[in-house]
Design an enzyme around this catalytic site. Structure first.
Site, short mmCIF file in Angstrom:
data_model
loop_
_atom_site.label_atom_id
_atom_site.label_comp_id
_atom_site.label_asym_id
_atom_site.label_seq_id
_atom_site.Cartn_x
_atom_site.Cartn_y
_atom_site.Cartn_z
N ARG A 1 -107.94 61.00 -90.41
CA ARG A 1 -107.95 59.58 -90.78
C ARG A 1 -108.06 59.40 -92.29
NH1 ARG A 1 -111.26 57.07 -85.65
NH2 ARG A 1 -109.40 56.86 -84.39
N LYS B 1 -105.67 54.89 -64.83
CA LYS B 1 -105.95 53.75 -63.96
C LYS B 1 -105.03 52.56 -64.18
CE LYS B 1 -110.47 53.86 -65.01
NZ LYS B 1 -111.80 53.31 -65.02
N GLY C 1 -104.41 56.52 -76.88
CA GLY C 1 -105.11 57.66 -77.46
C GLY C 1 -104.77 58.98 -76.79
N GLY D 1 -107.40 51.20 -78.66
CA GLY D 1 -107.64 49.86 -78.15
C GLY D 1 -106.74 48.82 -78.78
P1 ADP Z 1 -103.96 56.56 -72.93
O1 ADP Z 1 -105.23 56.92 -73.66
O2 ADP Z 1 -102.76 57.23 -73.52
O3 ADP Z 1 -103.80 55.08 -72.80
P2 ADP Z 1 -105.21 56.85 -70.35
O4 ADP Z 1 -106.55 56.86 -70.99
O5 ADP Z 1 -104.84 55.65 -69.57
O6 ADP Z 1 -104.07 57.15 -71.45
O7 ADP Z 1 -105.07 58.07 -69.33
C1 ADP Z 1 -105.25 59.41 -69.70
C2 ADP Z 1 -105.83 60.22 -68.58
O8 ADP Z 1 -105.13 60.04 -67.35
C3 ADP Z 1 -105.74 61.69 -68.87
O9 ADP Z 1 -107.04 62.19 -69.12
C4 ADP Z 1 -105.14 62.29 -67.59
O10 ADP Z 1 -105.80 63.46 -67.16
C5 ADP Z 1 -105.31 61.19 -66.59
N1 ADP Z 1 -104.34 61.29 -65.49
C6 ADP Z 1 -103.01 61.32 -65.58
N2 ADP Z 1 -102.42 61.50 -64.38
C7 ADP Z 1 -103.42 61.60 -63.48
C8 ADP Z 1 -103.47 61.81 -62.07
N3 ADP Z 1 -102.37 61.97 -61.33
N4 ADP Z 1 -104.69 61.85 -61.48
C9 ADP Z 1 -105.82 61.71 -62.21
N5 ADP Z 1 -105.83 61.51 -63.54
C10 ADP Z 1 -104.65 61.45 -64.18
MG MG Z 2 -107.31 56.89 -72.99
#
Ligand code: ADP
Ligand code: MG
Length: 393
Positions: free
Chosen positions: A36, A202, A350, A373
């Site tokens: 950063r 989620k 992230g 965020g």
């Molecule tokens: P970002 O930070 O890019 O927005 P998220 O925080 O929403 O992404 O999601 C990231 C997490 O989702 C990862 O740690 C990954 O392990 C989990 N993940 C992806 N696919 C699955 C799955 N099929 N079942 C459980 N967890 C999952």
């Molecule tokens: Mg995330």
């Protein structure tokens, strides 16, 4: 861009307040990742070259009580910045008062000063994160112009971004400019076809993004943990895969609204045990197994649907990429995006950014957002207070 950038400002002899994102990880007073600080260098160097006096500040971690201050000083950051710039950086361990004001008064053109963690102002009454009007006005009084280069906090109205901006001419730094150009550009005026790839853990984290992109994107390709809530809504077997039961109704509504715009995986990497062991690839998930990745047919389908795309936004890994046996779907999607010609490709999120970097695709994207965020809220179509507060050209 309709917003002012640092290049639109007269900087010579000016006291230039700069809100940077120096919220770096520290362990026992040592910076464990200085990305950063490195990322902030172009804006700082430009101000120095133009003969401005750069007065830098940032938050660092969460500070709510006097004890929280321990280990949250920006002193080590100022020292590292000095090394990176190859010039002296003055650190003032205060967020206001005579010592700070005198140090600023003594600055010469091209000097760089860092003052203390802005969240130290949260101890008596959340002045920084509550956007206390007096504090914003006071900080604004320390400078002639304001440059906001901290996109990561742009979704919050704090004294150190919005507060100062409501009292001073404000411009975007180079990092902020890039975020507005790419994420703002994709959401407001995407070149078409515009394909969004949404995954991650989620549905509940991404409802706002899905709703906004159903209106704006031409296709939405779903992967990751959120797939199974959608599939449950369709009455399909998902075995032991992640499902948010309280979001199944909502998933139904989203499916109806999106029609054939929204595409779900057609095969899956399943396992009986949540461990980094090879997956079995199936078109239907067995009742006693859990899907942790998309399969090769889905990668093929998504690769096809990405062909010709002019704008691609990717948010959320396609599987549990942290385990190499379940990183294949995420790699497949990275590969498909990397091979697109003439497309603007953006990662917001992230873990998706971490995945692309870890899997070696960082330089294949037009833009990787630095704000988790903030980029999520931007993709939801929300106005970010920190961006809104930047002066118009
Ligand atoms: P970002 O930070 O890019 O927005 P998220 O925080 O929403 O992404 O999601 C990231 C997490 O989702 C990862 O740690 C990954 O392990 C989990 N993940 C992806 N696919 C699955 C799955 N099929 N079942 C459980 N967890 C999952
Ligand atoms: Mg995330």
């Amino acid at each position: 861009m309709a917003k002012k950038t640092v290049k639109d400002l007269e900087l010579k002899d000016k006291k230039v307040l700069v809100r940077v994102d120096f919220n770096v990880p520290l362990k026992d007073g040592v910076i464990t990742d200085d990305n950063r600080i490195v990322a902030a260098l172009p804006t700082i160097e430009y101000i120095v070259e133009q003969g401005g006096k750069a007065i830098l500040f940032s938050h660092l971690g969460r500070v709510k009580t006097e004890e929280d201050k321990e280990g949250k000083s920006l002193a080590p950051v100022a020292a590292r910045l000095g090394e990176l710039l190859g010039k002296e950086v003055t650190f003032v361990p205060e967020t206001r008062g005579e010592v700070l004001e005198t140090a600023i008064a003594n600055m010469k053109d091209g000097d760089v000063l860092v003052f203390e963690n802005t969240r130290f102002e949260d101890i008596d009454g959340k002045k920084e994160s509550g956007n206390d009007a007096e504090l914003g006005k006071y900080w604004a009084s320390l400078g002639d112009v304001f440059v906001n280069d901290a996109f990561g906090t742009a979704h919050r109205a704090h004294a150190s971004n919005v507060g100062i901006a409501s009292n001073l001419e404000t411009a975007a730094g180079f990092l902020m400019e890039k975020e507005i150009e790419f994420i703002g550009g994709a959401v407001d005026a995407p070149k078409r076809p515009f394909v969004a790839i949404l995954g991650g853990a989620k549905v509940s984290d991404k409802i706002g993004v899905i709703e906004n992109l159903i209106d704006k994107a031409d296709k939405i390709l779903i992967g990751g943990g959120m797939s199974y809530t959608f599939m449950t809504a369709q009455g399909k077997e998902v075995g032991l895969s992640l499902v948010e039961k309280d979001k199944v109704e909502l998933a139904k509504e989203l499916l109806e609204k999106a029609g054939d715009k929204l595409v779900l995986p057609v095969d899956f990497g399943v396992t009986k045990e949540f461990a980094d062991i090879p997956a079995t690839y199936v078109a239907e998930i067995p009742a006693d197994q859990e899907s942790l990745d998309i399969g090769p047919k889905t990668i093929e389908l998504y690769t096809e649907l990405l062909q010709g795309a002019k704008t691609v936004v990717w948010n959320g890994p396609m599987g549990v990429f942290e385990m190499s046996n379940y990183a294949k779907g995420t790699i497949g999607v990275c590969e498909a995006i990397a091979n697109l010609e003439d497309a603007t490709t953006i990662i917001g999120g992230g873990d998706s950014a971490a995945a692309a970097i870890q899997l070696g695709y960082a330089d294949k994207f037009s833009h990787i957002s630095t704000g988790g965020g903030a980029s999520l809220e931007y993709l939801e179509g929300k106005k970010l207070p920190g961006v809104e507060a930047i002066s118009e050209k």
